[in-house]
Design a protein around this motif. Sequence first.
Motif, short mmCIF file in Angstrom:
data_model
loop_
_atom_site.label_atom_id
_atom_site.label_comp_id
_atom_site.label_asym_id
_atom_site.label_seq_id
_atom_site.Cartn_x
_atom_site.Cartn_y
_atom_site.Cartn_z
N THR A 159 1.02 -1.13 -0.14
CA THR A 159 -0.08 -0.05 0.25
C THR A 159 0.71 1.17 -0.03
OG1 THR A 159 -0.02 0.42 2.34
CG2 THR A 159 -1.72 -1.22 1.44
N LEU A 160 0.38 2.38 -0.46
CA LEU A 160 1.36 3.48 -0.38
C LEU A 160 1.89 3.65 0.98
CD1 LEU A 160 0.54 6.94 -2.14
CD2 LEU A 160 1.12 6.81 0.33
N ALA A 187 7.35 -2.40 -4.97
CA ALA A 187 6.22 -2.44 -4.77
C ALA A 187 5.47 -3.26 -5.78
CB ALA A 187 5.49 -0.96 -4.88
N ALA A 188 6.07 -3.28 -6.85
CA ALA A 188 5.67 -4.39 -7.99
C ALA A 188 6.44 -5.77 -7.64
CB ALA A 188 5.98 -3.78 -9.35
N HIS A 189 5.80 -6.29 -6.35
CA HIS A 189 6.46 -7.40 -5.79
C HIS A 189 5.43 -8.57 -6.04
CE1 HIS A 189 8.77 -9.83 -2.31
NE2 HIS A 189 8.95 -10.22 -3.52
N ALA A 199 -4.84 -5.86 -11.24
CA ALA A 199 -3.47 -5.65 -11.40
C ALA A 199 -2.82 -4.25 -12.09
CB ALA A 199 -2.63 -6.73 -11.74
N ASP A 200 -3.83 -3.97 -12.96
CA ASP A 200 -3.03 -2.76 -13.70
C ASP A 200 -3.56 -1.46 -12.97
OD1 ASP A 200 -2.12 -3.65 -16.21
OD2 ASP A 200 -4.13 -4.20 -17.11
N GLY A 201 -4.67 -1.58 -11.99
CA GLY A 201 -4.99 -0.61 -11.25
C GLY A 201 -3.94 -0.17 -10.43
N TYR A 202 -3.44 -1.40 -9.67
CA TYR A 202 -2.34 -1.30 -8.86
C TYR A 202 -0.94 -0.74 -9.48
CZ TYR A 202 1.31 -2.93 -5.32
OH TYR A 202 2.27 -2.80 -4.32
N ILE A 203 -0.77 -1.23 -10.75
CA ILE A 203 0.42 -0.58 -11.23
C ILE A 203 0.13 0.97 -11.47
CG2 ILE A 203 1.63 -0.31 -13.58
CD1 ILE A 203 2.34 -2.83 -11.74
N ASP A 204 -1.02 1.60 -11.91
CA ASP A 204 -1.32 2.89 -11.78
C ASP A 204 -0.97 3.62 -10.47
OD1 ASP A 204 -2.52 2.71 -14.27
OD2 ASP A 204 -4.48 2.42 -13.66
N ILE A 230 3.32 -15.21 -12.25
CA ILE A 230 2.60 -15.14 -10.77
C ILE A 230 2.58 -13.81 -10.23
CG2 ILE A 230 3.17 -17.64 -10.28
CD1 ILE A 230 5.44 -16.80 -8.19
N ALA A 231 3.41 -12.83 -10.72
CA ALA A 231 3.44 -11.61 -10.27
C ALA A 231 2.83 -10.46 -11.22
CB ALA A 231 4.98 -11.06 -9.87
N PHE A 232 3.86 -9.96 -12.45
CA PHE A 232 3.66 -8.81 -13.04
C PHE A 232 4.12 -9.19 -14.77
CE2 PHE A 232 3.54 -6.89 -9.08
CZ PHE A 232 2.58 -6.37 -9.12
N SER A 233 3.46 -8.57 -15.43
CA SER A 233 3.63 -9.38 -16.82
C SER A 233 4.72 -8.11 -17.36
CB SER A 233 2.48 -8.81 -17.90
OG SER A 233 1.99 -7.60 -18.01
N PRO A 234 5.35 -8.57 -18.56
CA PRO A 234 6.41 -7.36 -19.14
C PRO A 234 5.75 -6.06 -19.48
CG PRO A 234 6.92 -9.66 -19.86
CD PRO A 234 5.36 -9.74 -19.35
N ALA A 235 4.53 -6.04 -19.88
CA ALA A 235 3.99 -4.88 -20.19
C ALA A 235 3.79 -4.02 -18.79
CB ALA A 235 2.49 -5.02 -20.90
N GLN A 236 3.38 -4.69 -17.83
CA GLN A 236 3.20 -3.77 -16.70
C GLN A 236 4.52 -3.47 -16.07
OE1 GLN A 236 1.02 -7.08 -14.59
NE2 GLN A 236 -0.80 -6.19 -15.01
#
Length: 433
Positions: A159-160, A187-189, A199-204, A230-236
């Motif tokens: 969280t922030l 944070a992108a753990h 997940a995209d909203g979390y990246i935002d 299991i975590a984040f895509s290359p695009a994210q």
Amino acid sequence: MQSINNTQTSRPHTHGRLIINARVASLDPTHTQPYGMLDNHAVLIGDDKIMWVGPSSEVNPKQFEGNLIDAAGRLLTPGLIDSHTHLIYGGNRAQEFEARQQGQSYEQIARAGGGILSTVRATRELYQSGLIEQALPRLTALCREGVTTVEIKSGYGLTLDDELKMLRAARQLEQLLPVRIRTTLLAAHAVPPEYRDNADGYIDMICQQLMPKVVEEGLADAVDVFCESIAFSPAQCRRVFEAAKQHGLGIKGHTEQLSNLGGSALAAEFGAWSVDHLEYLDDDGIKAMRSAGTVACLLPGAFYFLKETQMPPIEALRQAGVPMALASDCNPGSSPLASLRLMMNQGCVLFGLTPEEALTGVTRHAAKALGLSRQVGMIRPGQQADLLLWDLDHPAQLAYEFGPDRLALRIFNGQPASIHHAQHSLSSLASHG
């Protein structure tokens, strides 16, 4: 001391600190001998930097009015650098370790509330002072065996406010022990429960809210991402890297640990300081890393603890001339091992590194993995005076054995700095709770 007098020093040669009669493993590649070895050499320290390195025969100790240290033939190396840790976290996962040893799978443990999210819950529950108190024994252990620079990641708050809390705690540890701390926003753990289906909203949130706040407070030197299915895509991950570049932060990556998603090549595209784990790294990733000057950070502790069988492509990295660092990856789930000396041994035994590669991996190459090549990692004029004097006959012993305390003197920023457990200093942190 004519040679010292003729060098470009900012202070008279009679001041400062002078180490004589040392067997110097400089790790400086301009010296062609293995380990950059310089037998019977002297090192002059002025304030916090190395001012001169040369033969002991060129100095006259009787003319030196500063602090004189006779190494008496002992081994002198740069301070060790742990370039990948998750030292700040709440709780532990010993019961999960016990469950795995009794046959439970990671999926079963996760469904029962374990895994990374159990550490997230424990971390969120602690005040900043509590996180510091739990991290201090781990950091003390690293420092006692010769570590003078440590990277610490966030990534268990998600969280922030909790990510900021972790980074503030990491920065504050530097006030309790004589050690240099580099901090990394991870944070992108994992995707937090609040964003389970977004997940995209979390990246935002990371890019638009958290990262600007981190930069405003000066809490991070770099960003990191976990690029996995299991975590984040290359695009994210690309979005995080783009935001980091806009904010002037360094780039690091957890990549190719469980599969090959091309995360290493992606990070190299952004000039990453390092990409870490790398068990499934391919030739395209290696070529991208070589072109970008990106360090391959190897984490044998996690490989060992998780009983992995897929090794990083050590020989391909070696042949390509990609620098290889070694780090502890100290964390509660996959490498609860606060020992960089152990990693040196494991790097040799499990990954086939030479002892020289192992020592280089926790000094010069580890410095490069943290964007600190000009400051630390070698015994060379102009570098910070982070130095270790060892009761050892040969530098290979640093990787050969594990356990005995061979450290005779630890110098940090030019000053002798023994390590005492800093729990007594924690009372001063209560106001930060």
